[in-house]
Write an enzyme that holds these catalytic residues in place. Structure first.
Site, PDB file in Angstrom:
ATOM      1  N   ILE A 111      31.117 -14.565 -48.811  1.00 17.09           N
ATOM      2  CA  ILE A 111      30.369 -14.988 -50.001  1.00 17.09           C
ATOM      3  C   ILE A 111      30.179 -16.501 -50.021  1.00 17.09           C
ATOM      4  O   ILE A 111      29.684 -17.052 -50.985  1.00 17.09           O
ATOM      5  CB  ILE A 111      31.129 -14.582 -51.294  1.00 17.09           C
ATOM      6  CG1 ILE A 111      32.527 -15.211 -51.308  1.00 17.09           C
ATOM      7  CG2 ILE A 111      31.215 -13.062 -51.413  1.00 17.09           C
ATOM      8  CD1 ILE A 111      33.213 -15.166 -52.661  1.00 17.09           C
ATOM      9  N   HIS A 127      28.561  -8.715 -49.508  1.00 14.29           N
ATOM     10  CA  HIS A 127      29.486  -8.782 -50.638  1.00 14.29           C
ATOM     11  C   HIS A 127      29.025  -9.800 -51.677  1.00 14.29           C
ATOM     12  O   HIS A 127      29.833 -10.339 -52.427  1.00 14.29           O
ATOM     13  CB  HIS A 127      30.908  -9.082 -50.144  1.00 14.29           C
ATOM     14  CG  HIS A 127      31.486  -7.959 -49.323  1.00 14.29           C
ATOM     15  ND1 HIS A 127      32.469  -8.149 -48.377  1.00 14.29           N
ATOM     16  CD2 HIS A 127      31.210  -6.634 -49.314  1.00 14.29           C
ATOM     17  CE1 HIS A 127      32.768  -6.979 -47.816  1.00 14.29           C
ATOM     18  NE2 HIS A 127      32.023  -6.049 -48.360  1.00 14.29           N
ATOM     19  N   CYS A 135      23.729 -14.255 -65.775  1.00 12.34           N
ATOM     20  CA  CYS A 135      24.236 -14.116 -67.140  1.00 12.34           C
ATOM     21  C   CYS A 135      24.594 -12.646 -67.392  1.00 12.34           C
ATOM     22  O   CYS A 135      23.825 -11.741 -67.082  1.00 12.34           O
ATOM     23  CB  CYS A 135      23.181 -14.579 -68.135  1.00 12.34           C
ATOM     24  SG  CYS A 135      23.689 -14.324 -69.851  1.00 12.34           S
TER      25      CYS A 135
HETATM   26 ZN    ZN Z   1      21.877 -15.392 -70.870  1.00 17.07          ZN
END
Ligand code: ZN
Length: 258
Positions: A111, A127, A135
């Protein structure tokens, strides 16, 4: 220039020859390619991260949902190491192979975005990635650096600029599905390649560990460069169990200039 035993030299030459002859080469990389860049393999026992907390529990989707602060406390030192890490000669060798048209795709279990930092373009991140965050409320995506700096330095939790919701790094946590697009792309690459190099992966984490088998079953050559045995060593044309940061550049150099 590193010097190797004559057996290793022979293996490097053979691996380089396979790269020269290949029409469609792909690479699968794992944690072992990033340890020379100072990034711990958080799935391996004996690293500091493992001993403080059980990663499969703390780095899980359920912990993130129920106790995100605990996740972020665990994640902070790892994020700092990744954020500040630089690609090592093994990452750079793969970027050079791609640039020269000798390597089509990198499939990575990491990652850390070090393949991108090294200049590789065709990278499938199985991954997820720490390059972006999303968000958890409005799903807005954002580039990670603007949030990560304040998080790593002051422990400030990343919050959405639109709705103030908590941002989740786009890394795949334990208990979370693999990104479907990446999975399809990786399977597509493994089914059409004629050479697959496994670099720094012990092939223990499913389902990614099964990908090279799909290539080998269709007749692709297999090179394994890893410091521990893997279940596929018996099917490999070449196995090299030495320092990846010196072996991979040697293979690339011979593949490109030999
Ligand atoms: Zn947001």
């Amino acid at each position: 220039m590193a010097s190797f035993s004559s057996q290793t030299e022979t293996n490097i030459e053979y691996a380089a020859e396979l790269f020269r002859k290949a029409k469609y080469a792909v690479v699968l990389t794992g944690a072992g390619i990033s340890t020379p860049s100072g990034i711990p393999d958080f799935r391996s026992e004996g690293t500091g991260l493992w001993s403080r907390d059980e990663p499969m529990e703390v780095a899980s989707l359920s912990t993130f949902r129920t106790d995100p602060e605990r996740f972020f406390v665990w994640f902070r030192p790892l994020a700092g190491q990744i954020f500040n890490a630089a690609p090592n000669p093994a990452h750079i060798a793969l970027a050079q192979l791609e640039e020269a048209g000798r390597l089509r795709f990198i499939i990575t279990q990491n990652i850390d975005a070090l393949h991108h930092k090294a200049g590789s373009r065709n990278v499938i991140e199985m991954h997820g990635t720490l390059r972006t965050l999303s968000c958890t409320h409005c799903f807005q995506k954002a580039k990670a650096p603007q949030y990560l700096k304040a998080f790593i330095e002051q422990g400030e939790l990343p919050r959405c600029s639109g709705c103030n919701g908590l941002m989740k790094p786009d890394v795949i946590l334990f208990g979370e599905q693999l990104p479907q697009k990446a999975w399809y792309e990786a399977q597509r690459e493994c089914r059409q390649c004629d050479l697959i190099l496994v670099a720094g992966s012990s092939l223990e984490v499913l389902p990614v560990a099964g990908l090279p088998m799909q290539a080998v079953d269709r007749g692709a050559h297999l090179v394994i460069l890893n410091n521990a045995r893997t279940y596929l060593n018996v099917r490999a044309d070449v196995v090299i169990q030495e320092d990846i940061a010196s072996i991979l550049p040697a293979i690339a150099e011979q593949a490109l200039n030999g």
